[in-house]
Design an enzyme around this catalytic site. Structure first.
Site, mmCIF file in Angstrom:
data_model
loop_
_atom_site.group_PDB
_atom_site.id
_atom_site.type_symbol
_atom_site.label_atom_id
_atom_site.label_comp_id
_atom_site.label_asym_id
_atom_site.label_seq_id
_atom_site.Cartn_x
_atom_site.Cartn_y
_atom_site.Cartn_z
ATOM 1 C CB CYS A 171 -5.455 -7.929 2.104
ATOM 2 S SG CYS A 171 -6.641 -8.832 1.077
ATOM 3 C CG PHE A 172 -0.842 -10.176 4.223
ATOM 4 C CD1 PHE A 172 -0.842 -10.602 5.539
ATOM 5 C CD2 PHE A 172 -1.442 -10.981 3.265
ATOM 6 C CE1 PHE A 172 -1.412 -11.822 5.894
ATOM 7 C CE2 PHE A 172 -2.011 -12.187 3.602
ATOM 8 C CZ PHE A 172 -1.995 -12.615 4.920
ATOM 9 C CB CYS A 173 -0.444 -3.330 3.664
ATOM 10 S SG CYS A 173 -0.988 -2.831 5.294
ATOM 11 C CG ASN A 174 0.419 -6.833 -2.112
ATOM 12 O OD1 ASN A 174 -0.245 -6.555 -3.100
ATOM 13 N ND2 ASN A 174 1.661 -7.272 -2.194
ATOM 14 C CB THR A 186 -0.922 0.013 1.240
ATOM 15 O OG1 THR A 186 -1.741 -1.154 1.231
ATOM 16 C CG2 THR A 186 -1.786 1.258 1.273
#
Length: 919
Positions: free
Chosen positions: A477-480, A207
């Site tokens: 979503c692991f900032c992705n 992100t």
């Protein structure tokens, strides 16, 4: 018995595979030295009993690192020091003075063609000297400056480059480094003769990289997302005629390693983009620059910037070393640095400026120009010890890469081969490789679990059960978002619809209409062990695999035959899905139809509920100290906060963080008792003397009770410390520094949840969400039958009904009802007290703690989730507005409201609307 024998036979096959001997057959690069086990026990003793698998989030620091840093800052005085002295000359003169050897081993420093400097000799010199602030010229400030500059060199050395090629700009982290590039890159809007700058980024980006778009969109810059397949598929040779004099600067950003799947993207993309041989550079005239996000990659892999000279390389040190935190860096090619623009100038960045005139000349030093104010110089100095310890424990990043990849590869092999008893795969793995090669795959494994029907198991359920067994994983979503969409098959419209359905980044809404909104990620670090893999795989088998355990032997043998120990320059690119998942939402059923669960148990329909049967309040429990044992009473006063003194106290650790049974299950062994006539709270525990704490301390001096701010469930609460005697008692029993605090009587904490349903604001004690928790004995009884049915083929002892009730830590227990009859209530009356239903209460892994022993079990969390078809929910929240005394044995009346029959094991928080005085 035949079923049990079959289960044992099939499980034996798995457990034979899940051994260190089996691991050694497929990977030979485990550990670093013969004493690896002893090193782990010595350096990471605090992780005993913990399986830590979130190294992609942050890795762990060794104890010697912190100890040596503490000794360093205890012996020296470091201070702010921005002075422009010649470190190279100082080091050279010091080496000459000490007669340093010219040995060129890695422990020696070399500047250009000067003699190498022995680091250990220099470190000894630092340990004998005072250090101070870098904005002065006094000796301590000069020494601080020199030490910081030395650390810059060590960073460049780690990435195989020199100060002649790169500059090191310290930031607060990788995100701050990316923001610096976004704000200083020379973006150009379109002109009559030249096109606008382009900000191009791989869709598989963090992100913080995509967020650069927020800066560029206002500048007329073109934002172009690029899928991983397009970079090479759309590559073409650029004709000489296209190599015009256009100087428009463009920026391409990509990760060296995906933080979602662990895929390693080719470092050759750096030169390919710069030379305009790859897409999108081959389609656009101008000068192309490359930002290589190394945050995920640098934690376990060596990066050679001499071979792959990216223009910008951001990263964070805590992902590499675990300590220090709050510190990152941006490496900038010196050839590129002159292009960067900077508007704001802070302390230490100016060669000269005037206060009364718009005159400013930046310092010529690249790092000084972009490091506004005083850097976090003590954290920078800590990096010295971080590099030392990493090298001492591992021998270098090449060995770290092999060690961590081997663990990830082995975990992938077994997890991807695991099947339920009916042959259905246990996991849907999100990867672009089959983990053949450490040059193309990092030490990250991303997946979702599936049940025996092929339905996705929500990541929130996996996370809660993992936490129960002290297995630390990452979910979401692991900032992705780009990678998440790609692997989960989520469309842009799906993301927008999920937001409208209430799902936001970071919450626990793991399934929407049966489709996953995120996944589970496990990742390994240089101190990870085979035992971590073993614990994780055993956890998956014990909690999520329908017995008997099956192993896809054909797939496993194929994976074993893939290139292993030596690696390969080739990588088979395959998206592994383990079959197309069937997204069927079986969690909702028609409210009039009977529900038959997997074990054959029949739930009660609305029509089957009895009419006119008497219901009674059978038990009243208060929990004076949050997360400690219950105190049962037969009658008890209520107050504006709920039951008098319920959750009025809590235990905090040495940092003031609230302890609960998720962090410290031993809390359930502390038995508080309240004696209203004597105004005392007694603390009792096995092996400890009983002590008393005053319920109120009106007569003692204010300074004896430090007023402090604590945080609880996102709320800031004002609390009062209960003194040293209670703190010592708790610290001795729990084996860690902690204190007892109570909510300040002058502080009002209002309830937040439920306002959208028209519930008025209500004052709370130190409860999580609302004032009362109520549970239906019949619903618990049905759950117990479900657990017993699930455990028929195992040796586990079924949970006693009273023990099961205690797991849910309810204030009020009601009997005489049908199971889940409470699902339709909007109000109920106990005696002369009216309660309003505000909503159900989701359950966390604390219900897996045996309240009599503190031991952790997978039940009832696992059965509750199975019964709810993947949702660990149970309860209705209620609020209090007025109050009265409450008595055991009172009759219960309720009123219906048109709720759909969702059959949640239900808790209730109560809104008391009654006739009578407050107590």
């Amino acid at each position: 018995m035949p079923l049990q024998e079959a289960t044992e036979k099939e499980s034996l096959n798995f457990y034979q595979l899940c051994t260190f001997e089996s691991f050694e057959e497929v990977w030979s690069h485990y550990g670093y030295k013969s004493d690896f086990k002893d090193v782990i026990e010595r350096e990471f003793s605090r992780t005993k009993g913990i399986t830590y698998l979130d190294h992609a989030g942050t890795t762990l620091y060794p104890e010697s690192l912190v100890r040596e840093f503490y000794q360093d800052i205890s012996r020296n005085v470091y201070a702010d020091a921005v002075i422009h002295s010649n470190l190279q000359e100082q080091l050279r003169l010091h080496a000459l003075h000490k007669g340093t050897s010219t040995d060129s081993s890695p422990r020696h420093l070399r500047y250009s063609n000067q003699r190498p400097v022995n680091y250990w000799s220099y470190a000894l010199y630092l340990c004998q000297t005072q250090m101070c602030n870098p904005h002065s010229h006094n000796p301590s400030s000069r020494l601080t400056h020199d030490t910081v500059e030395h650390v810059r060199y060590r960073i460049l050395q780690h990435f195989n480059t020199t100060p002649d090629k790169y500059s090191v700009i310290f930031t607060s982290g990788c995100t701050a480094a990316l923001k610096l590039v976004a704000e200083s890159f020379p973006w150009r809007p379109p002109t009559a003769t030249e096109p606008a700058s382009q900000f191009c980024y791989l869709t598989d980006n963090h992100t913080s990289v995509v967020g650069i778009r927020g800066v560029t969109s206002a500048l007329g810059v073109v934002s172009l997302p690029v899928s991983p397949e397009e970079i090479e598929a759309r590559a073409r040779d650029v004709a000489q005629s296209e190599c015009s004099s256009c100087q428009t600067p463009h920026l391409f950003c990509y990760p060296a390693q995906s933080n979602f799947s662990g895929r390693k993207y080719s470092l050759g993309y750096v030169r390919g983009i710069q030379a305009r041989k790859l897409y999108p550079a081959c389609d656009s005239q101008g000068r192309w620059f490359v930002l290589l996000d190394a945050a995920s990659f640098a934690s376990c892999s060596p990066l050679d910037l001499q071979e792959h000279p990216a223009d910008f390389v951001p990263f964070s040190f805590y992902k590499m070393f675990g300590f220090p935190t709050g510190l990152g860096a941006l490496l900038v090619r010196n050839d590129t640095a002159a292009l960067l623009r900077k508007a704001y100038f802070g302390g230490g960045t100016a060669a000269a400026y005037l206060a009364g005139e718009n005159y400013y000349v930046p310092t010529p030093n690249m790092a000084n120009r972009f490091e506004d104010g005083t850097i976090s110089f003590l954290n920078v100095i800590a990096l010295n010890h971080s590099f030392d310890t990493l090298h001492k424990l591992t021998g270098g990043m090449d060995k770290v890469q092999l060690h961590t990849f081997g663990l990830a590869r082995y975990t992938y092999m077994l997890l991807s081969s695991l099947c339920h008893g009916n042959g259905q795969p246990v996991a849907q793995i999100y990867s672009d490789s089959e983990f053949e090669n450490p040059s193309t795959q990092g030490a990250i494994l991303n997946f979702n679990l599936t049940d025996c029907h092929g339905q996705i198991v929500g990541y929130s359920q996996v996370d809660k059960l993992a936490s129960l067994f002290n297995i630390h994983v990452r979910t979401g979503c692991f900032c992705n978002t780009g990678a998440c969409q790609l692997f989960l098959g989520t469309t842009n419209q799906d993301v927008k619809s999920n937001l409208q359905a209430g799902h936001v980044c970071g919450d626990d809404v793991d399934l929407v209409d049966g489709r996953p909104t995120g996944s589970v990620r496990v990742s390994f670090g240089y101190m990870s062990t085979f035992r971590d893999c073993q614990n994780f795989l055993n956890f998956i088998v014990d909690c999520f695999v329908e017995k008997p355990v099956e192993v896809d032997q054909v797939k496993l043998e194929r994976l074993k035959s893939n290139t292993s120990s030596r690696g390969s320059s080739q990588c088979l690119v395959t998206v592994l899905t383990n079959g197309e998942p069937k997204h069927i939402d079986n969690r909702t059923h028609a409210s009039t139809d009977p529900v038959v669960n997997e074990c054959g148990g029949k739930a009660i329909t609305k029509e089957e509920k009895s009419q006119g049967k008497a219901q009674y309040l059978t038990n009243i429990y208060i929990y004076p100290i949050k997360s400690c044992a219950a105190f049962e009473v037969t009658d008890w006063p209520v107050c504006p906060l709920g039951l008098l003194h319920d959750r009025g106290w809590m235990v905090v650790n040495g940092n003031g963080v609230c302890l609960n049974q998720k962090r410290e299950p031993g809390l359930c062994l502390i038995h508080p008792q309240i004696f209203l006539p004597s105004n005392t709270l007694l603390l009792q525990a096995s092996g400890m003397d009983t002590i008393s704490v005053p319920l109120e301390n009106h007569n003692e001096p204010h300074q004896s009770h430090g007023v402090c701010q604590s945080k609880l469930c996102g709320d800031r609460v004002q609390t009062v410390d209960c003194g040293d005697e209670a703190a010592s008692w708790l610290s001795e029993f729990l084996g860690q520094p902690c204190r007892l605090i109570r909510q300040s009587p002058d502080f009002i904490r209002n309830m937040k949840k439920g306002h959208e349903k028209g519930v008025s604001s209500t004052a709370l004690s130190l409860v999580n969400e609302a004032q009362y928790l109520m549970i239906n004995h019949a619903s618990v009884d049905l759950l117990q039958r479900h657990i017993t049915s699930r455990q028929e083929s195992s040796d586990h002892q079924p949970l006693d009904i009273h023990e099961l009730v205690s797991r849910f830590r309810a204030n009020l227990v009601i009997s005489g009802l049908e199971p889940f009859e409470e699902d339709d209530w909007s109000h109920l009356i106990i005696g002369n007290t009216h309660f309003q239903v505000a909503g159900r209460c989701g359950r966390c892994q604390m219900i897996g703690v045996d309240q009599n022993t503190g031991a952790k079990t997978k039940e009832p969390l696992l059965s509750l989730s199975a019964y709810r078809k993947g949702k660990v929910s149970g309860g209705v929240l209620r609020l209090i507005s007025k109050c009265a005394n409450m008595f055991h044995g009172w009759c219960v009346e309720f009123s219906d409201r048109p709720y759909p029959m969702t059959r949640y094991l239900t808790y209730y928080w109560v809104d008391c609307i009654c006739n009578g005085p407050c107590h």
